[in-house]
Scaffold this active site. Structure first.
Site, PDB file in Angstrom:
ATOM      1  N   LYS A  35     -28.622 -10.245  -2.962  1.00  0.00           N
ATOM      2  CA  LYS A  35     -27.683  -9.119  -2.858  1.00  0.00           C
ATOM      3  C   LYS A  35     -27.446  -8.505  -4.240  1.00  0.00           C
ATOM      4  O   LYS A  35     -27.778  -9.116  -5.271  1.00  0.00           O
ATOM      5  CB  LYS A  35     -26.368  -9.619  -2.266  1.00  0.00           C
ATOM      6  N   ARG A 133     -11.967 -15.000   4.018  1.00  0.00           N
ATOM      7  CA  ARG A 133     -12.559 -13.728   3.595  1.00  0.00           C
ATOM      8  C   ARG A 133     -13.343 -13.252   4.824  1.00  0.00           C
ATOM      9  O   ARG A 133     -12.735 -12.976   5.844  1.00  0.00           O
ATOM     10  CB  ARG A 133     -13.431 -13.966   2.347  1.00  0.00           C
ATOM     11  N   HIS A 165     -18.970 -20.039   4.174  1.00  0.00           N
ATOM     12  CA  HIS A 165     -19.031 -19.920   2.714  1.00  0.00           C
ATOM     13  C   HIS A 165     -17.873 -20.732   2.131  1.00  0.00           C
ATOM     14  O   HIS A 165     -16.754 -20.687   2.654  1.00  0.00           O
ATOM     15  CB  HIS A 165     -18.929 -18.445   2.335  1.00  0.00           C
ATOM     16  N   ARG A 221     -27.975 -21.816   0.220  1.00  0.00           N
ATOM     17  CA  ARG A 221     -27.899 -20.356   0.074  1.00  0.00           C
ATOM     18  C   ARG A 221     -27.499 -19.980  -1.357  1.00  0.00           C
ATOM     19  O   ARG A 221     -26.460 -19.390  -1.581  1.00  0.00           O
ATOM     20  CB  ARG A 221     -26.850 -19.863   1.077  1.00  0.00           C
ATOM     21  N   TYR A 264     -14.610   4.446 -32.500  1.00  0.00           N
ATOM     22  CA  TYR A 264     -13.325   5.021 -32.073  1.00  0.00           C
ATOM     23  C   TYR A 264     -12.141   4.176 -32.524  1.00  0.00           C
ATOM     24  O   TYR A 264     -12.139   2.954 -32.357  1.00  0.00           O
ATOM     25  CB  TYR A 264     -13.268   5.118 -30.546  1.00  0.00           C
ATOM     26  N   CYS A 311     -18.706   1.518 -27.199  1.00  0.00           N
ATOM     27  CA  CYS A 311     -18.572   2.834 -26.581  1.00  0.00           C
ATOM     28  C   CYS A 311     -19.365   2.862 -25.271  1.00  0.00           C
ATOM     29  O   CYS A 311     -19.927   1.862 -24.862  1.00  0.00           O
ATOM     30  CB  CYS A 311     -19.080   3.912 -27.532  1.00  0.00           C
ATOM     31  N   MET A 312     -19.427   4.026 -24.642  1.00  0.00           N
ATOM     32  CA  MET A 312     -20.135   4.117 -23.368  1.00  0.00           C
ATOM     33  C   MET A 312     -21.631   3.822 -23.522  1.00  0.00           C
ATOM     34  O   MET A 312     -22.226   3.130 -22.689  1.00  0.00           O
ATOM     35  CB  MET A 312     -19.933   5.505 -22.746  1.00  0.00           C
ATOM     36  N   ASP A 313     -22.213   4.351 -24.609  1.00  0.00           N
ATOM     37  CA  ASP A 313     -23.668   4.269 -24.764  1.00  0.00           C
ATOM     38  C   ASP A 313     -24.119   3.434 -25.948  1.00  0.00           C
ATOM     39  O   ASP A 313     -25.305   3.172 -26.098  1.00  0.00           O
ATOM     40  CB  ASP A 313     -24.251   5.674 -25.004  1.00  0.00           C
TER      41      ASP A 313
HETATM   42  C1  LIG Z   1     -23.054 -14.397  -2.842  1.00  0.00           C
HETATM   43  C2  LIG Z   1     -23.126 -15.371  -1.763  1.00  0.00           C
HETATM   44  C3  LIG Z   1     -23.838 -16.570  -1.918  1.00  0.00           C
HETATM   45  C4  LIG Z   1     -24.412 -17.035  -3.235  1.00  0.00           C
HETATM   46  O1  LIG Z   1     -23.378 -17.544  -4.048  1.00  0.00           O
HETATM   47  P1  LIG Z   1     -23.702 -18.203  -5.479  1.00  0.00           P
HETATM   48  O2  LIG Z   1     -22.410 -18.734  -5.939  1.00  0.00           O
HETATM   49  O3  LIG Z   1     -24.206 -17.084  -6.345  1.00  0.00           O
HETATM   50  O4  LIG Z   1     -24.722 -19.226  -5.259  1.00  0.00           O
HETATM   51  C5  LIG Z   1     -23.988 -17.388  -0.815  1.00  0.00           C
HETATM   52  N1  LIG Z   1     -23.440 -17.054   0.377  1.00  0.00           N
HETATM   53  C6  LIG Z   1     -22.722 -15.936   0.549  1.00  0.00           C
HETATM   54  C7  LIG Z   1     -22.132 -15.636   1.882  1.00  0.00           C
HETATM   55  C8  LIG Z   1     -22.525 -15.060  -0.509  1.00  0.00           C
HETATM   56  O5  LIG Z   1     -21.801 -13.948  -0.329  1.00  0.00           O
END
Ligand SMILES: *Cc1c(COP(=O)(O)O)cnc(C)c1O
Length: 376
Positions: A35, A133, A165, A221, A264, A311-313
């Site tokens: 992701k 969540r 999770h 995961r 700045y 700064c930004m850049d």
């Molecule tokens: C982001 C995420 C993970 C991975 O988590 P890490 O801590 O980066 O290993 C696994 N499962 C779900 C549902 C997530 O949103």
């Protein structure tokens, strides 16, 4: 090839190595989490490298992210787990994306989409076992489970997996981890009793994959550990190799007289005559402005402090009175593996009170991604 002004170099061999570490530590297959553009590393190259290294499947948050991977030619099993009411379940079903469901509303919308498509949707049940969540809430569970069983019997859905999770995966011995796993096992048993048993179960994020093989079930995961960053620093680095290094070419070198302020607000005033350099990296690139005056970069194995506001850049570093032989076009490492004493993303995170997840995933699109290693 002339180097870009700002480069994020991604080591695909490190990704492969880290997948291996995770498989060995957990004793389970890996669902590689890609992701957020693979935590800033580039979703497609990372997905390919992870699969080539033996990851079994992939996961993302949004269906749009999954569709991008499909368009890039990824045909591995792919799960998306975060949906708003406008989510394109039709496209997900057409492209064989496993839709993780967090509510009865989502299940109903997927059933409707499956009917429209005359297809069976592949779904994962995401159970809220305590994170509070995403995931199906406890008070909705029995209605959800019954509707799911009916949808399965009708041929509207295939129940591929059940997942949850962890809220405190980074505290390996916290009792909540085992409690969440027990709740998920119970939910899986409920589904089996209703004839809607899932094929696979997955719980573990990176810290649990590395420290709690007893929670691994069929798949782990991991995200951050695959990118080579330890999710439990107090337990060491597990042999993980950081996959991203951020480097900038020195844009400008100039003298600065004692008493002159930099950038700045002149928050840094040179105490003595010195030499400064400008680097083309700023907060628009993901270098946090809060790091101003609180970081070092490495050039040719030597560390130089950042001075004045980021700064930004661009940002400014102090090369010292003689300029240390640094010239325009030299490469400065903002962060990397840290193996030879250079700065790391974790240094930045620790300095400003956040986690390295936020640092690497925040590196902006202006940093050119350069890939090294991986399959030829
Ligand atoms: C982001 C995420 C993970 C991975 O988590 P890490 O801590 O980066 O290993 C696994 N499962 C779900 C549902 C997530 O949103």
């Amino acid at each position: 090839m002339t180097p870009a002004a700002l480069t994020a170099t991604i080591d695909l061999d490190a990704i492969a190595h880290n997948v291996d570490v995770l498989r060995t530590a957990s004793g389970a297959d890996v669902l590689a989490v890609v992701k957020a553009d693979a935590y800033g590393h580039g979703a497609l190259p990372v997905a390919r490298a992870a699969l080539a290294a033996g990851a079994a499947e992939l996961g993302v948050a949004h269906i749009t992210e999954a569709l991008t991977l499909r368009r890039g030619g990824i045909d591995a099993h792919l799960t998306a787990w975060l949906h708003t009411p406008g989510a394109d379940f039709d496209a997900a079903i057409s492209h064989d994306i496993d839709i993780a469901l967090s509510s009865l509303r989502q299940l109903d919308a997927v059933i409707a989409a499956a009917k429209r498509r005359s297809r069976t949707a592949t779904v994962t049940v995401k159970v809220d076992t305590g994170l509070n969540r995403s995931g199906v809430a406890p008070d909705e569970w029995s209605d959800f489970a019954e509707s799911l069983a009916k949808a399965r019997a009708d041929g509207a859905v295939t129940v591929r997996a059940i997942m949850c999770h962890l809220a405190r995966g980074d505290e390996p011995e916290h009792p909540l981890n085992s409690e969440q796993a027990a709740r998920l096992d119970e939910a899986a048993a409920d589904l089996r009793r209703l004839g809607a048993g899932p094929e696979v179960i997955h719980i573990a994020n990176s810290p649990a994959a590395l420290t709690r093989p007893d929670l691994a079930r069929d798949l782990v995961r991991p995200g951050i550990a695959m990118y080579g960053r330890t999710p439990v620093p107090e337990r060491g680095d597990f042999g993980l190799i950081p996959a991203m290094a951020l480097t900038a070419q020195v844009a400008l070198v100039k003298k600065l007289a004692a008493g002159q302020g930099v950038s700045y607000g002149h928050t840094f005033v040179a105490p003595a005559d010195t030499t400064i350099a400008v680097l083309p990296a700023g907060y628009a690139d993901g270098v946090p402005r809060l790091l101003s005056g609180r970081f070092h970069v490495a050039i040719d194995g030597r560390l130089f402090p950042g001075v004045g506001r980021i700064c930004m850049d661009q940002l400014v570093i102090d090369l010292g009175p003689d300029g240390a032989g640094v010239t325009e076009g030299d490469t400065a490492e903002l962060f990397g593996t840290g193996r030879s004493g250079g700065p790391t993303a974790k240094d930045w995170a620790d300095t400003i009170g956040t986690i390295d997840y936020e640092i690497v995933s925040g590196i902006g699109a202006r940093a050119v991604r350069r890939y090294v290693g991986g399959e030829p």
